[in-house]
Enzyme design. Structure first.
Site, PDB file in Angstrom:
ATOM      1  N   SER A  68      57.605  44.077  38.219  1.00 36.84           N
ATOM      2  CA  SER A  68      57.753  44.747  39.512  1.00 36.84           C
ATOM      3  C   SER A  68      57.732  43.728  40.652  1.00 36.84           C
ATOM      4  O   SER A  68      58.069  42.573  40.439  1.00 36.84           O
ATOM      5  CB  SER A  68      56.660  45.801  39.669  1.00 36.84           C
ATOM      6  OG  SER A  68      56.805  46.815  38.694  1.00 36.84           O
ATOM      7  N   HIS A 102      55.624  41.791  42.584  1.00 35.09           N
ATOM      8  CA  HIS A 102      55.031  40.460  42.469  1.00 35.09           C
ATOM      9  C   HIS A 102      55.667  39.670  41.336  1.00 35.09           C
ATOM     10  O   HIS A 102      55.975  38.480  41.488  1.00 35.09           O
ATOM     11  CB  HIS A 102      53.521  40.575  42.257  1.00 35.09           C
ATOM     12  CG  HIS A 102      52.845  39.261  42.047  1.00 35.09           C
ATOM     13  ND1 HIS A 102      52.829  38.262  43.009  1.00 35.09           N
ATOM     14  CD2 HIS A 102      52.169  38.757  40.973  1.00 35.09           C
ATOM     15  CE1 HIS A 102      52.175  37.215  42.546  1.00 35.09           C
ATOM     16  NE2 HIS A 102      51.768  37.487  41.314  1.00 35.09           N
ATOM     17  N   ASP A 119      56.751  44.382  30.434  1.00 33.50           N
ATOM     18  CA  ASP A 119      56.241  45.374  31.383  1.00 33.50           C
ATOM     19  C   ASP A 119      55.931  46.664  30.637  1.00 33.50           C
ATOM     20  O   ASP A 119      56.669  47.036  29.713  1.00 33.50           O
ATOM     21  CB  ASP A 119      57.258  45.632  32.492  1.00 33.50           C
ATOM     22  CG  ASP A 119      56.640  46.287  33.713  1.00 33.50           C
ATOM     23  OD1 ASP A 119      56.393  45.575  34.704  1.00 33.50           O
ATOM     24  OD2 ASP A 119      56.394  47.507  33.675  1.00 33.50           O
ATOM     25  N   GLY A 165      49.942  41.749  40.477  1.00 29.83           N
ATOM     26  CA  GLY A 165      49.326  41.535  41.774  1.00 29.83           C
ATOM     27  C   GLY A 165      47.857  41.876  41.845  1.00 29.83           C
ATOM     28  O   GLY A 165      47.106  41.262  42.608  1.00 29.83           O
ATOM     29  N   HIS A 184      42.147  21.417  54.463  1.00 36.01           N
ATOM     30  CA  HIS A 184      41.466  20.432  53.626  1.00 36.01           C
ATOM     31  C   HIS A 184      40.135  20.949  53.079  1.00 36.01           C
ATOM     32  O   HIS A 184      39.450  21.762  53.691  1.00 36.01           O
ATOM     33  CB  HIS A 184      41.217  19.152  54.421  1.00 36.01           C
ATOM     34  CG  HIS A 184      40.282  19.360  55.585  1.00 36.01           C
ATOM     35  ND1 HIS A 184      38.908  19.253  55.476  1.00 36.01           N
ATOM     36  CD2 HIS A 184      40.525  19.698  56.874  1.00 36.01           C
ATOM     37  CE1 HIS A 184      38.352  19.503  56.634  1.00 36.01           C
ATOM     38  NE2 HIS A 184      39.309  19.776  57.514  1.00 36.01           N
ATOM     39  N   HIS A 195      43.498  36.347  45.822  1.00 35.51           N
ATOM     40  CA  HIS A 195      44.813  36.549  46.430  1.00 35.51           C
ATOM     41  C   HIS A 195      44.716  36.213  47.913  1.00 35.51           C
ATOM     42  O   HIS A 195      43.994  36.874  48.653  1.00 35.51           O
ATOM     43  CB  HIS A 195      45.269  37.993  46.225  1.00 35.51           C
ATOM     44  CG  HIS A 195      46.658  38.255  46.725  1.00 35.51           C
ATOM     45  ND1 HIS A 195      47.295  39.467  46.557  1.00 35.51           N
ATOM     46  CD2 HIS A 195      47.555  37.479  47.399  1.00 35.51           C
ATOM     47  CE1 HIS A 195      48.505  39.413  47.102  1.00 35.51           C
ATOM     48  NE2 HIS A 195      48.672  38.218  47.634  1.00 35.51           N
ATOM     49  N   ILE A 222      47.075  40.305  54.555  1.00 31.59           N
ATOM     50  CA  ILE A 222      48.186  39.645  55.237  1.00 31.59           C
ATOM     51  C   ILE A 222      47.788  39.281  56.675  1.00 31.59           C
ATOM     52  O   ILE A 222      47.194  40.069  57.400  1.00 31.59           O
ATOM     53  CB  ILE A 222      49.440  40.545  55.211  1.00 31.59           C
ATOM     54  CG1 ILE A 222      50.669  39.785  55.710  1.00 31.59           C
ATOM     55  CG2 ILE A 222      49.212  41.852  55.963  1.00 31.59           C
ATOM     56  CD1 ILE A 222      51.970  40.501  55.407  1.00 31.59           C
TER      57      ILE A 222
END
Length: 205
Positions: A11, A13, A34, A68, A135, A144, A165
């Site tokens: 799918s 991701h 899948d 995901g 760093h 994630h 996000i």
């Protein structure tokens, strides 16, 4: 490294993972697995079976978990590791990776990512499109970091956490395991208790 790559998950991701693998040009063939029985093709790539079928290809394929959900990805990858699977790290050619950066198996680094020097990213992580990690960061396993997220220097993100996000993490911040940081949230102090954090500055809800 083997000539064939199996990607578990066909799918959204998984498709981005396949696109990166194609651009890396390291495998002669790429195939999906899948558990959606109705899916036969994705991105023009064959879906050849179910997740469980990966264990019959341990000896002849590299296997990557293109799922995901952090917990599901962890569960599948741990089973693969226990069977001795070869699990690669995928890095988009446009990503910028600094000196002394460590990227563990099963991690994908997507287009436009910058990871600066002396950072360690654990197993099975997603460093998503356009994210930046500065760093001396420590990103533990199965994290994630969503598209457009920005982590300043000397940040630690615990096992299985998800940074939404556009989220921002200030320097010298620790985020505990199994946290969710909401879209656009700004983390300016340590998060020591697991939960969902949103807002500017980020607060637990």
């Amino acid at each position: 490294m083997k000539e064939k790559l199996l990607i578990i998950g066909a799918s959204g991701h998984g498709k981005v993972v396949a696109d990166i693998a194609l651009k890396m040009k390291k495998w002669k063939t790429i195939t999906f697995l899948d558990d959606n029985f109705s899916m036969q093709l994705s991105m023009g790539i064959q879906v050849s079976g179910k997740t469980v079928d990966a264990f019959t290809h341990i000896n002849d394929c590299d296997i990557f978990v293109g799922v995901g959900n952090n917990a599901t990805r962890e569960q599948i990858q741990l089973k693969l590791e226990a069977e001795g699977a070869s699990i690669p790290t995928l890095i988009h050619p446009s990503a910028v990776i600094g000196e002394q950066v460590e990227l563990a198996s099963g991690t994908v680094v997507m287009a436009g990512v910058v990871i600066n020097c002396c950072t360690r990213v654990g197993k099975g992580c997603i460093i998503n499109t356009g994210a930046t990690i500065d760093h001396d960061n420590l990103i533990e396993d199965y994290v994630h970091v969503s598209p457009g997220s920005h982590l300043a220097g000397t940040v630690k993100v615990g096992l299985g956490s998800w940074l939404g996000i556009g989220s921002v993490v200030s320097n010298n911040i620790n985020i505990t395991s199994k946290c969710i940081v909401g879209a656009g949230a700004v983390v300016v102090r340590d998060i020591m208790v697991a939960g969902v954090y949103v807002g500017i500055p980020a607060k637990k809800i």
